[in-house]
Design a protein around this motif. Structure first.
Motif, PDB file in Angstrom:
ATOM      1  N   SER A  63       6.552  -9.130  -3.774  1.00  0.00           N
ATOM      2  CA  SER A  63       5.301  -9.704  -4.752  1.00  0.00           C
ATOM      3  C   SER A  63       5.744  -8.711  -6.208  1.00  0.00           C
ATOM      4  N   SER A  64       5.142  -9.292  -7.115  1.00  0.00           N
ATOM      5  CA  SER A  64       5.583  -8.722  -8.599  1.00  0.00           C
ATOM      6  C   SER A  64       5.125  -7.329  -8.436  1.00  0.00           C
ATOM      7  N   ARG A  65       6.063  -6.586  -8.923  1.00  0.00           N
ATOM      8  CA  ARG A  65       5.774  -5.308  -9.109  1.00  0.00           C
ATOM      9  C   ARG A  65       5.096  -4.634 -10.268  1.00  0.00           C
ATOM     10  N   PRO A  66       4.245  -3.855 -10.342  1.00  0.00           N
ATOM     11  CA  PRO A  66       3.517  -3.382 -11.291  1.00  0.00           C
ATOM     12  C   PRO A  66       4.562  -2.467 -12.378  1.00  0.00           C
TER      13      PRO A  66
ATOM     14  N   ALA B 246       0.715  -1.277   0.077  1.00  0.00           N
ATOM     15  CA  ALA B 246       0.145  -0.058  -0.108  1.00  0.00           C
ATOM     16  C   ALA B 246       0.995   1.257   0.027  1.00  0.00           C
ATOM     17  N   TRP B 247       1.986   1.035   0.957  1.00  0.00           N
ATOM     18  CA  TRP B 247       2.669   2.508   0.880  1.00  0.00           C
ATOM     19  C   TRP B 247       3.499   2.534  -0.374  1.00  0.00           C
ATOM     20  N   HIS B 248       4.034   1.691  -0.771  1.00  0.00           N
ATOM     21  CA  HIS B 248       4.947   1.835  -2.224  1.00  0.00           C
ATOM     22  C   HIS B 248       3.990   1.904  -3.329  1.00  0.00           C
TER      23      HIS B 248
ATOM     24  N   GLY C 282       4.866   5.512  -5.611  1.00  0.00           N
ATOM     25  CA  GLY C 282       5.883   5.488  -6.787  1.00  0.00           C
ATOM     26  C   GLY C 282       5.092   5.858  -8.002  1.00  0.00           C
ATOM     27  N   PRO C 283       4.026   5.330  -8.503  1.00  0.00           N
ATOM     28  CA  PRO C 283       3.180   5.656  -9.554  1.00  0.00           C
ATOM     29  C   PRO C 283       2.938   7.197  -9.917  1.00  0.00           C
ATOM     30  N   PRO C 284       2.435   8.060  -8.900  1.00  0.00           N
ATOM     31  CA  PRO C 284       2.472   9.309  -9.191  1.00  0.00           C
ATOM     32  C   PRO C 284       3.889  10.264  -8.988  1.00  0.00           C
TER      33      PRO C 284
ATOM     34  N   ALA D 299      10.788   5.823  -4.356  1.00  0.00           N
ATOM     35  CA  ALA D 299      10.159   6.920  -3.993  1.00  0.00           C
ATOM     36  C   ALA D 299       9.497   6.705  -2.646  1.00  0.00           C
ATOM     37  N   ALA D 300       9.356   5.456  -2.238  1.00  0.00           N
ATOM     38  CA  ALA D 300       8.876   5.154  -0.954  1.00  0.00           C
ATOM     39  C   ALA D 300       9.809   5.792   0.203  1.00  0.00           C
TER      40      ALA D 300
END
Length: 589
Positions: free
Chosen positions: A467-470, A93-95, A99-101, A477-478
């Motif tokens: 887990s697999s990262r998108p 949830a944190w990452h 990361g995306p924005p 960035a976390a």
């Protein structure tokens, strides 16, 4: 500082080089170094960094009816929870929230910074950042990082193997492999840079009256035997081990290509709870300050204690990073130190210890400000950013040894806790800024930013994503220092240099003693005005001298070296090695 003002000052300084004497060269160097931004570039970068910070500080997520507000809540959760499903949710949830924005903003910021760096005469922004350290130029810093990591590799591999073993017992073989990297969400820290939350998993504290022995279902008796044997010798100083343990056939590590019960309870802080927390000066700040004064440092002015903000500040729950400020006015130094920086309301013993550690660290900055306050403005700074981060931590090392351990068991726990705090931070810092340097140099395509990050985490830390990262992820960035655009290699340097400084101050404090200094992990400089005066003399020079001079004065050497760190941890290394043989642990990943 506006871009226009900077351009005018740089132009004036450039014209002064022609007639300036040696006494002015250092000033001119400090004024003219660094990237050179146009007004447009400065505004654009400022806006990008502001937007990234806003994203970082706006994270509020809810899980099972509990709201988690920003980094403090997530950090506390990762340190205290033992439910792997909850830990996985928190990590992802944190990452995923950050990361995306942040990714497109970070990519734009890289381009702007590289343009400004080239205008300043550098190949890229990574070279500009490294040049600030004055460690043999931009290329030299990379070489130093590689050499120090090689020195630390055997000890880190031992620590990693024991952490992996403890986590495997706690969470089972389906989550933690016997050989291979550790899933990053299980190491007790949101970022994987502080593993102290795992101390009791590796070396449990048994109830009073029972044997104090780290046990597991398969190797309890053997572990008890090897621990008892090792603890009998832990405080005997072995000169042959002074610079680290020499490994035999049992050492299988080869460097690669390259914070029980699974339920979780959290006290959610309501607005009423937040309002009840006052701005105060906690006991640990005064405890740390008394140690500095015991070295002969002058007391901090009363204005520091009245102007600083210490405690949970209403309205700043999401932005809770410790800060030390030089206000460039006589006697005006300030600290912002939130409760979350070292633990929450009702924090346990480990988090309270961290609060004390943070107090020492920040007071190191404050006393550095105080020491060079008489210097001209251009010299009112540290030799470099790394030395500024070193001072408080070096004094904290000395403070840790000022209270003798009550038993061999206590001595071992103290060393293990210190190793779990220091070694992961050093390796994390190496990974984070190596990642940014590679991006600045153009070695990594934008689509590969995140996969390169995990290659470095595997190489330097032996960690893997849980887990697999998108494809949209930008997991670095976390960490606050990425959206804040702050270099992190300073913590790598400080993590090693503090042990060099501690060793030199230890030896200096015994220079008039008929007895030789004790082992480093037991050597106290408490009350030594000799050591304090020597440290103060270097601090009061500010940035008028360079890194090589300061390191030579503080450590007797002109280069960063992990030998003192390895000497400090030699007793722990012996215990880890013997226990690894007994448990048949495989080193490496």
């Amino acid at each position: 500082m506006t871009a226009g003002w900077q351009r005018r000052r740089l132009g004036e300084a450039d014209r002064l080089w022609a007639w300036a004497g040696p006494e002015h060269w250092r000033m001119l160097h400090l004024i003219t170094r660094g990237p050179r931004y146009t007004a447009l570039q400065a505004r654009k970068l400022s806006g990008l960094v502001s937007d990234m910070r806003d994203i970082y500080q706006s994270v509020v997520l809810t899980h099972n009816g509990v709201s988690y507000v920003g980094e403090p809540d997530f950090t506390h959760l990762m340190r205290t929870a033992r439910d792997p499903a909850l830990l996985l949710w928190a990590w992802e949830a944190w990452h995923n929230a950050l990361g995306p924005p942040i990714r497109p903003l970070f990519t734009q910021a890289v381009d702007v910074m590289n343009q400004a760096a080239r205008r300043g005469g550098y190949n890229d922004m990574g070279e500009a950042w490294r040049s600030e350290l004055e460690m043999g130029g931009g290329v030299g810093v990379r070489a130093v990082v590689g050499r120090v990591l090689d020195q630390l590799a055997p000890l880190y591999a031992l620590l990693h193997a024991h952490v992996r073993h403890a986590l495997r017992i706690t969470y089972g073989g389906d989550l933690v492999p016997r050989v291979g990297p550790i899933p990053a969400h299980l190491v007790g820290d949101l970022f994987g840079q502080d593993w102290t939350a795992l101390l009791d998993l590796i070396l449990p504290v048994d109830p009073p009256g029972e044997e104090t022995t780290p046990r597991d279902s398969a190797h309890g008796d053997a572990t008890h035997s090897i621990k008892r044997h090792t603890l009998q010798h832990i405080d005997k100083y072995d000169h042959e081990d002074a610079h680290g343990y020499t490994y035999g056939d049992a050492h299988e590590y080869t460097q690669g290509d390259a914070h029980g019960d699974t339920t979780h309870q959290t006290r959610h802080l309501t607005p009423e709870n937040k309002q009840r927390t006052k701005h105060h000066t906690p006991k640990h700040n005064h405890e740390a300050e008394q140690f500095f004064q015991g070295l002969g440092f002058p007391p901090l002015p009363q204005q520091f204690w009245t102007s600083s903000v210490v405690g949970r500040e209403v309205g700043r729950e999401k932005d809770c990073h410790p800060r030390s400020l030089d206000m460039f006015a006589p006697g005006d130094y300030r600290m912002i130190l939130c409760e979350e920086a070292g633990g929450r309301i009702g924090a346990g013993k480990e988090e309270k210890k961290e609060r004390l550690s943070v107090a020492y660290h920040e007071l190191g900055h404050i006393h550095y400000f105080q020491a060079y306050s008489h210097q001209p403005t251009v010299f009112r700074d540290g030799v470099n950013s790394a030395l500024h981060e070193t001072i408080g931590d070096a004094v904290h090392l000395a403070a840790l040894t000022s209270t003798p351990p009550t038993s061999e068991e206590n001595s071992l726990r103290r060393l293990l806790r210190l190793a779990l705090a220091k070694l992961p931070l050093i390796t994390f810092a190496a990974a984070l800024d190596t990642w940014r340097w590679d991006i600045f140099e153009g070695k990594i395509d934008e689509k590969d930013y995140n996969s390169h990050w995990w290659r470095l985490r595997l190489l330097y830390q032996g960690l893997s994503p849980p887990s697999s990262r998108p494809k949209t992820a930008l997991d670095p960035a976390a960490k606050f220092h990425v959206p804040d655009n702050t270099p992190y290699i300073r913590y790598f340097v400080a993590g090693v240099a503090q042990f060099q400084v501690h060793k030199e101050l230890c030896e200096m404090s015994y220079v008039h003693s008929p007895s030789p200094p004790p082992p480093l992990h037991l050597c106290s400089i408490a009350g030594s005005h000799t050591a304090g005066a020597h440290l103060w003399r270097v601090l009061e020079a500010g940035s008028s001298e360079n890194w090589a001079w300061a390191l030579q004065e503080l450590t007797g050497r002109r280069e960063l070296d992990a030998g003192s760190l390895l000497q400090h941890f030699a007793p722990l290394t012996r215990w880890l090695h013997l226990r690894a043989v007994t448990l048949n642990l495989t080193l490496g990943w």
